[in-house]
Design a protein around this motif. Structure first.
Motif, PDB file in Angstrom:
ATOM      1  N   ARG A   1      36.253  38.140  36.728  1.00  0.00           N
ATOM      2  CA  ARG A   1      37.233  38.763  37.158  1.00  0.00           C
ATOM      3  C   ARG A   1      37.162  40.201  38.043  1.00  0.00           C
ATOM      4  O   ARG A   1      38.072  40.132  39.111  1.00  0.00           O
ATOM      5  CB  ARG A   1      37.997  39.304  35.870  1.00  0.00           C
TER       6      ARG A   1
ATOM      7  N   ARG B   1      48.254  38.271  42.681  1.00  0.00           N
ATOM      8  CA  ARG B   1      46.861  38.585  42.430  1.00  0.00           C
ATOM      9  C   ARG B   1      46.114  37.914  43.656  1.00  0.00           C
ATOM     10  O   ARG B   1      44.977  38.180  43.913  1.00  0.00           O
ATOM     11  CB  ARG B   1      46.364  37.907  41.316  1.00  0.00           C
TER      12      ARG B   1
ATOM     13  N   ASP C   1      50.659  38.345  30.264  1.00  0.00           N
ATOM     14  CA  ASP C   1      51.352  38.122  28.987  1.00  0.00           C
ATOM     15  C   ASP C   1      52.224  36.822  29.064  1.00  0.00           C
ATOM     16  O   ASP C   1      52.174  36.075  28.037  1.00  0.00           O
ATOM     17  CB  ASP C   1      52.247  39.121  28.725  1.00  0.00           C
TER      18      ASP C   1
ATOM     19  N   ARG D   1      41.164  38.739  23.300  1.00  0.00           N
ATOM     20  CA  ARG D   1      41.444  37.891  24.319  1.00  0.00           C
ATOM     21  C   ARG D   1      40.192  37.061  24.705  1.00  0.00           C
ATOM     22  O   ARG D   1      39.058  37.863  24.823  1.00  0.00           O
ATOM     23  CB  ARG D   1      41.822  38.936  25.794  1.00  0.00           C
TER      24      ARG D   1
ATOM     25  N   GLY E   1      42.781  46.741  39.023  1.00  0.00           N
ATOM     26  CA  GLY E   1      41.644  46.064  38.565  1.00  0.00           C
ATOM     27  C   GLY E   1      42.020  45.699  36.902  1.00  0.00           C
ATOM     28  O   GLY E   1      42.859  46.253  36.529  1.00  0.00           O
ATOM     29  N   PRO E   2      41.159  44.820  36.434  1.00  0.00           N
ATOM     30  CA  PRO E   2      41.225  44.390  35.042  1.00  0.00           C
ATOM     31  C   PRO E   2      40.961  45.699  34.249  1.00  0.00           C
ATOM     32  O   PRO E   2      39.870  46.155  34.669  1.00  0.00           O
ATOM     33  CB  PRO E   2      40.459  43.409  34.789  1.00  0.00           C
TER      34      PRO E   2
ATOM     35  N   ARG F   1      38.979  46.829  24.319  1.00  0.00           N
ATOM     36  CA  ARG F   1      40.518  46.569  24.172  1.00  0.00           C
ATOM     37  C   ARG F   1      40.830  45.950  22.851  1.00  0.00           C
ATOM     38  O   ARG F   1      41.687  46.092  22.209  1.00  0.00           O
ATOM     39  CB  ARG F   1      40.953  45.718  25.494  1.00  0.00           C
TER      40      ARG F   1
ATOM     41  N   ASP G   1      39.085  36.363  27.687  1.00  0.00           N
ATOM     42  CA  ASP G   1      38.562  36.868  28.820  1.00  0.00           C
ATOM     43  C   ASP G   1      37.894  38.348  28.745  1.00  0.00           C
ATOM     44  O   ASP G   1      37.435  39.084  29.732  1.00  0.00           O
ATOM     45  CB  ASP G   1      39.593  36.647  30.016  1.00  0.00           C
TER      46      ASP G   1
ATOM     47  N   ALA H   1      52.666  39.199  34.124  1.00  0.00           N
ATOM     48  CA  ALA H   1      51.797  37.782  34.576  1.00  0.00           C
ATOM     49  C   ALA H   1      50.992  37.110  33.512  1.00  0.00           C
ATOM     50  O   ALA H   1      51.299  36.241  33.114  1.00  0.00           O
ATOM     51  CB  ALA H   1      51.601  37.792  35.795  1.00  0.00           C
TER      52      ALA H   1
HETATM   53  N1  LIG Z   1      49.186  36.403  38.914  1.00  0.00           N
HETATM   54  C1  LIG Z   1      48.400  36.187  37.884  1.00  0.00           C
HETATM   55  C2  LIG Z   1      48.068  37.002  36.869  1.00  0.00           C
HETATM   56  C3  LIG Z   1      47.297  36.718  35.814  1.00  0.00           C
HETATM   57  N2  LIG Z   1      46.624  35.506  35.784  1.00  0.00           N
HETATM   58  C4  LIG Z   1      45.571  35.150  34.719  1.00  0.00           C
HETATM   59  C5  LIG Z   1      44.041  35.516  35.354  1.00  0.00           C
HETATM   60  C6  LIG Z   1      43.800  36.621  34.634  1.00  0.00           C
HETATM   61  O1  LIG Z   1      42.306  37.064  34.720  1.00  0.00           O
HETATM   62  C7  LIG Z   1      44.544  36.700  33.362  1.00  0.00           C
HETATM   63  C8  LIG Z   1      44.792  37.907  32.796  1.00  0.00           C
HETATM   64  O2  LIG Z   1      45.678  38.655  33.491  1.00  0.00           O
HETATM   65  P1  LIG Z   1      46.089  40.108  33.097  1.00  0.00           P
HETATM   66  O3  LIG Z   1      47.130  40.540  33.938  1.00  0.00           O
HETATM   67  O4  LIG Z   1      46.588  39.975  31.689  1.00  0.00           O
HETATM   68  O5  LIG Z   1      44.615  40.828  32.948  1.00  0.00           O
HETATM   69  P2  LIG Z   1      44.383  42.454  32.989  1.00  0.00           P
HETATM   70  O6  LIG Z   1      45.586  43.200  32.318  1.00  0.00           O
HETATM   71  O7  LIG Z   1      44.440  42.602  34.334  1.00  0.00           O
HETATM   72  O8  LIG Z   1      43.363  42.446  32.193  1.00  0.00           O
HETATM   73  O9  LIG Z   1      45.641  35.833  33.788  1.00  0.00           O
HETATM   74  C9  LIG Z   1      46.694  34.493  36.824  1.00  0.00           C
HETATM   75  O10 LIG Z   1      46.167  33.486  36.777  1.00  0.00           O
HETATM   76  N3  LIG Z   1      47.664  35.042  37.965  1.00  0.00           N
END
Ligand SMILES: Nc1ccn([C@H]2C[C@H](O)[C@@H](COP(=O)(O)OP(=O)(O)O)O2)c(=O)n1
Ligand SMILES: Nc1ncnc2c1ncn2[C@@H]1O[C@H](COP(=O)(O)OP(=O)(O)O)[C@@H](O)[C@H]1O
Ligand SMILES: [Mg+2]
Length: 209
Positions: free
Chosen positions: A159, A108, A54, A148, A29-30, A144, A150, A52
Protein backbone atom coordinates in the motif's frame (compact mmCIF):
# COMPACT_ATOMS: atom_id res chain seq x y z
CA UNK A 1 -13.22 13.87 -28.12
CA UNK A 2 -14.04 17.43 -27.17
CA UNK A 3 -16.79 17.84 -29.79
CA UNK A 4 -20.07 19.56 -28.94
CA UNK A 5 -21.80 16.19 -29.01
CA UNK A 6 -19.31 14.79 -26.53
CA UNK A 7 -19.78 17.78 -24.24
CA UNK A 8 -23.57 17.45 -24.34
CA UNK A 9 -23.27 13.75 -23.69
CA UNK A 10 -21.06 14.42 -20.67
CA UNK A 11 -23.57 16.83 -19.19
CA UNK A 12 -26.54 14.55 -19.80
CA UNK A 13 -24.60 11.71 -18.23
CA UNK A 14 -23.69 13.73 -15.17
CA UNK A 15 -24.47 11.13 -12.56
CA UNK A 16 -25.56 13.63 -9.96
CA UNK A 17 -28.38 15.10 -11.99
CA UNK A 18 -29.09 18.56 -10.59
CA UNK A 19 -27.70 18.00 -7.13
CA UNK A 20 -25.13 20.68 -6.24
CA UNK A 21 -22.56 19.64 -3.67
CA UNK A 22 -19.50 20.89 -1.84
CA UNK A 23 -16.77 18.28 -1.74
CA UNK A 24 -13.48 18.12 0.13
CA UNK A 25 -11.12 15.29 -0.79
CA UNK A 26 -9.28 13.92 2.24
CA UNK A 27 -6.04 12.31 1.12
CA UNK A 28 -2.96 10.90 2.82
CA UNK A 29 -1.10 7.64 3.25
CA UNK A 30 -2.62 4.55 4.85
CA UNK A 31 -2.70 5.15 8.60
CA UNK A 32 -2.18 8.91 8.34
CA UNK A 33 -5.41 9.48 10.33
CA UNK A 34 -7.94 10.39 7.63
CA UNK A 35 -10.85 8.43 9.10
CA UNK A 36 -10.14 9.59 12.65
CA UNK A 37 -10.13 13.27 11.72
CA UNK A 38 -13.09 12.98 9.35
CA UNK A 39 -15.16 11.88 12.36
CA UNK A 40 -14.04 15.05 14.18
CA UNK A 41 -14.88 17.26 11.19
CA UNK A 42 -18.34 15.70 10.86
CA UNK A 43 -19.04 16.39 14.51
CA UNK A 44 -18.06 20.08 14.31
CA UNK A 45 -18.73 21.23 10.76
CA UNK A 46 -21.78 19.40 9.46
CA UNK A 47 -20.13 17.44 6.68
CA UNK A 48 -21.05 13.87 5.76
CA UNK A 49 -18.11 11.47 5.74
CA UNK A 50 -17.79 9.12 2.77
CA UNK A 51 -14.84 6.75 3.04
CA UNK A 52 -14.11 5.01 -0.26
CA UNK A 53 -12.51 2.13 1.65
CA UNK A 54 -15.54 1.76 3.95
CA UNK A 55 -17.91 1.77 0.95
CA UNK A 56 -15.83 -0.92 -0.76
CA UNK A 57 -15.74 -3.04 2.40
CA UNK A 58 -19.53 -2.70 2.75
CA UNK A 59 -19.87 -3.82 -0.86
CA UNK A 60 -17.84 -6.97 -0.08
CA UNK A 61 -20.04 -7.69 2.96
CA UNK A 62 -23.26 -7.19 0.97
CA UNK A 63 -22.35 -10.18 -1.19
CA UNK A 64 -22.28 -8.11 -4.37
CA UNK A 65 -21.08 -9.72 -7.61
CA UNK A 66 -17.95 -7.53 -7.42
CA UNK A 67 -17.24 -8.57 -3.83
CA UNK A 68 -14.57 -11.17 -4.52
CA UNK A 69 -12.72 -8.93 -6.97
CA UNK A 70 -12.78 -6.01 -4.49
CA UNK A 71 -11.63 -8.26 -1.62
CA UNK A 72 -8.70 -9.59 -3.67
CA UNK A 73 -7.60 -6.12 -4.72
CA UNK A 74 -7.75 -4.77 -1.17
CA UNK A 75 -5.77 -7.76 0.12
CA UNK A 76 -3.11 -7.01 -2.49
CA UNK A 77 -3.09 -3.29 -1.68
CA UNK A 78 -4.26 -2.49 -5.21
CA UNK A 79 -6.73 0.18 -6.31
CA UNK A 80 -10.16 -1.03 -7.39
CA UNK A 81 -11.31 0.10 -10.89
CA UNK A 82 -12.77 3.61 -10.76
CA UNK A 83 -16.18 2.71 -12.12
CA UNK A 84 -16.90 0.53 -9.08
CA UNK A 85 -15.81 3.12 -6.51
CA UNK A 86 -17.42 6.05 -8.32
CA UNK A 87 -20.74 4.24 -8.51
CA UNK A 88 -20.65 3.67 -4.73
CA UNK A 89 -19.75 7.32 -4.05
CA UNK A 90 -22.42 8.59 -6.43
CA UNK A 91 -25.12 6.48 -4.78
CA UNK A 92 -24.00 7.59 -1.32
CA UNK A 93 -24.10 11.27 -2.35
CA UNK A 94 -27.52 11.00 -3.97
CA UNK A 95 -29.03 9.03 -1.09
CA UNK A 96 -27.87 11.60 1.43
CA UNK A 97 -29.84 14.76 2.25
CA UNK A 98 -26.65 16.69 3.00
CA UNK A 99 -24.83 18.75 0.38
CA UNK A 100 -21.40 18.85 2.06
CA UNK A 101 -19.17 15.79 1.78
CA UNK A 102 -15.75 14.71 2.93
CA UNK A 103 -14.57 12.13 0.44
CA UNK A 104 -11.90 10.15 2.27
CA UNK A 105 -9.36 7.98 0.44
CA UNK A 106 -10.45 9.02 -3.03
CA UNK A 107 -9.14 9.81 -5.65
CA UNK A 108 -6.25 7.44 -5.09
CA UNK A 109 -4.82 7.48 -8.60
CA UNK A 110 -5.03 9.47 -11.81
CA UNK A 111 -7.73 7.17 -13.20
CA UNK A 112 -9.89 7.76 -10.08
CA UNK A 113 -9.41 11.50 -10.36
CA UNK A 114 -10.08 11.93 -14.05
CA UNK A 115 -13.05 9.54 -14.14
CA UNK A 116 -14.73 11.16 -11.13
CA UNK A 117 -14.39 14.62 -12.61
CA UNK A 118 -15.66 13.48 -15.99
CA UNK A 119 -18.56 11.44 -14.68
CA UNK A 120 -19.84 13.62 -11.82
CA UNK A 121 -18.62 17.06 -12.89
CA UNK A 122 -17.58 17.64 -9.28
CA UNK A 123 -14.51 19.77 -8.65
CA UNK A 124 -13.30 19.65 -5.04
CA UNK A 125 -13.39 22.80 -2.93
CA UNK A 126 -9.92 21.81 -1.72
CA UNK A 127 -7.84 18.77 -0.83
CA UNK A 128 -7.01 18.15 2.81
CA UNK A 129 -3.69 16.31 2.72
CA UNK A 130 -2.44 14.36 5.73
CA UNK A 131 1.32 14.38 5.68
CA UNK A 132 2.95 11.65 7.78
CA UNK A 133 6.12 9.57 7.56
CA UNK A 134 5.96 5.85 6.87
CA UNK A 135 7.33 4.49 10.17
CA UNK A 136 4.56 6.28 12.07
CA UNK A 137 1.83 5.16 9.62
CA UNK A 138 3.12 1.57 9.81
CA UNK A 139 3.04 1.64 13.61
CA UNK A 140 -0.55 2.92 13.58
CA UNK A 141 -1.77 0.38 11.02
CA UNK A 142 -0.24 -2.53 12.92
CA UNK A 143 -2.06 -1.34 16.04
CA UNK A 144 -5.37 -0.45 14.35
CA UNK A 145 -7.04 -3.73 15.32
CA UNK A 146 -10.12 -3.48 13.15
CA UNK A 147 -9.60 -6.97 11.74
CA UNK A 148 -8.81 -5.63 8.26
CA UNK A 149 -7.31 -8.05 5.73
CA UNK A 150 -4.89 -5.33 4.58
CA UNK A 151 -3.45 -4.31 7.97
CA UNK A 152 -0.59 -6.82 7.87
CA UNK A 153 3.02 -5.90 7.19
CA UNK A 154 3.13 -7.52 3.75
CA UNK A 155 0.06 -5.65 2.44
CA UNK A 156 1.07 -2.45 4.24
CA UNK A 157 4.37 -2.36 2.29
CA UNK A 158 2.43 -2.78 -0.97
CA UNK A 159 0.00 0.00 0.00
CA UNK A 160 2.88 2.38 0.76
CA UNK A 161 4.35 1.68 -2.69
CA UNK A 162 0.98 2.30 -4.39
CA UNK A 163 0.56 5.47 -2.34
CA UNK A 164 3.91 6.91 -3.46
CA UNK A 165 3.62 5.81 -7.08
CA UNK A 166 -0.10 6.42 -7.76
CA UNK A 167 -1.67 8.59 -5.04
CA UNK A 168 1.00 11.25 -4.45
CA UNK A 169 0.82 12.33 -8.12
CA UNK A 170 -2.87 13.14 -7.55
CA UNK A 171 -1.91 15.38 -4.62
CA UNK A 172 0.73 17.02 -6.83
CA UNK A 173 -1.90 17.63 -9.50
CA UNK A 174 -4.08 19.54 -7.02
CA UNK A 175 -0.97 21.24 -5.63
CA UNK A 176 -0.37 22.69 -9.10
CA UNK A 177 -3.90 24.11 -8.99
CA UNK A 178 -3.26 25.66 -5.55
CA UNK A 179 -5.93 23.46 -3.96
CA UNK A 180 -3.97 21.53 -1.33
CA UNK A 181 -4.19 22.27 2.39
CA UNK A 182 -1.41 20.26 3.99
CA UNK A 183 -1.63 19.06 7.58
CA UNK A 184 1.21 17.71 9.72
CA UNK A 185 -0.49 14.42 10.56
CA UNK A 186 2.37 12.95 12.60
CA UNK A 187 1.29 14.93 15.65
CA UNK A 188 -1.11 13.60 18.34
CA UNK A 189 -4.81 13.41 17.37
CA UNK A 190 -5.99 16.56 19.25
CA UNK A 191 -3.16 18.65 17.83
CA UNK A 192 -3.91 17.54 14.28
CA UNK A 193 -7.53 18.51 14.80
CA UNK A 194 -6.53 21.97 16.07
CA UNK A 195 -4.81 22.58 12.72
CA UNK A 196 -7.83 21.25 10.82
CA UNK A 197 -10.17 23.54 12.77
CA UNK A 198 -8.32 26.60 11.49
CA UNK A 199 -9.08 25.51 7.92
CA UNK A 200 -12.75 24.60 8.42
CA UNK A 201 -13.55 27.58 10.63
CA UNK A 202 -12.33 29.96 7.93
CA UNK A 203 -14.59 28.10 5.49
CA UNK A 204 -17.58 28.69 7.82
CA UNK A 205 -16.81 32.40 8.16
CA UNK A 206 -16.54 32.71 4.38
CA UNK A 207 -20.03 31.23 4.04
CA UNK A 208 -21.59 33.62 6.53
CA UNK A 209 -19.65 36.68 5.28
N1 LIG B 1 -10.29 5.06 -4.01
C1 LIG B 1 -10.05 3.88 -3.43
C2 LIG B 1 -10.00 3.80 -2.00
C3 LIG B 1 -9.71 2.57 -1.44
N2 LIG B 1 -9.50 1.49 -2.21
C4 LIG B 1 -9.14 0.18 -1.64
C5 LIG B 1 -7.64 -0.01 -1.75
C6 LIG B 1 -7.17 0.47 -0.40
O1 LIG B 1 -5.90 -0.05 -0.08
C7 LIG B 1 -8.28 -0.08 0.48
C8 LIG B 1 -8.43 0.54 1.82
O2 LIG B 1 -8.70 1.92 1.68
P1 LIG B 1 -8.93 2.83 2.96
O3 LIG B 1 -9.11 4.23 2.52
O4 LIG B 1 -9.98 2.23 3.82
O5 LIG B 1 -7.51 2.67 3.69
P2 LIG B 1 -6.82 3.64 4.74
O6 LIG B 1 -7.90 4.26 5.54
O7 LIG B 1 -6.02 4.65 3.97
O8 LIG B 1 -5.94 2.75 5.56
O9 LIG B 1 -9.47 0.09 -0.29
C9 LIG B 1 -9.57 1.60 -3.60
O10 LIG B 1 -9.34 0.62 -4.29
N3 LIG B 1 -9.85 2.80 -4.19
N1 LIG C 1 -2.55 11.59 15.09
C1 LIG C 1 -2.55 10.30 15.48
N2 LIG C 1 -1.65 9.84 16.36
C2 LIG C 1 -1.65 8.53 16.75
N3 LIG C 1 -2.54 7.61 16.32
C3 LIG C 1 -3.46 8.02 15.42
C4 LIG C 1 -3.53 9.37 14.96
N4 LIG C 1 -4.55 9.48 14.07
C5 LIG C 1 -5.09 8.25 13.98
N5 LIG C 1 -4.46 7.38 14.80
C6 LIG C 1 -4.74 5.93 14.95
O1 LIG C 1 -4.07 5.31 13.84
C7 LIG C 1 -4.89 4.33 13.24
C8 LIG C 1 -5.17 4.71 11.79
O2 LIG C 1 -6.02 5.87 11.76
P1 LIG C 1 -7.14 6.04 10.64
O3 LIG C 1 -7.92 7.25 11.01
O4 LIG C 1 -7.87 4.76 10.47
O5 LIG C 1 -6.20 6.35 9.38
P2 LIG C 1 -6.48 6.27 7.81
O6 LIG C 1 -7.96 6.37 7.60
O7 LIG C 1 -5.73 7.42 7.22
O8 LIG C 1 -5.89 4.96 7.38
C9 LIG C 1 -6.15 4.23 14.09
O9 LIG C 1 -5.99 3.16 15.01
C10 LIG C 1 -6.20 5.58 14.81
O10 LIG C 1 -6.80 5.47 16.08
MG1 LIG D 1 -9.32 5.16 6.58
Amino acid sequence: MGSATEATKDISENLLGDKKVTVVFVLGGPGSGKGTQCANIVEHYGFTHLSAGDLLRAEIKSGSENGTMIQNMIKEGKIVPSEVTIKLLQTAILENGNDKFLIDGFPRNEENRAAFERVTGIVPEFVLFFDCYEEEMERRLLERNQGRVDDNIETIKKRFKVFVESSLPVVEHYESLGKVKRIDAAKPIPEVFEDIKVIFSSLDSKETA
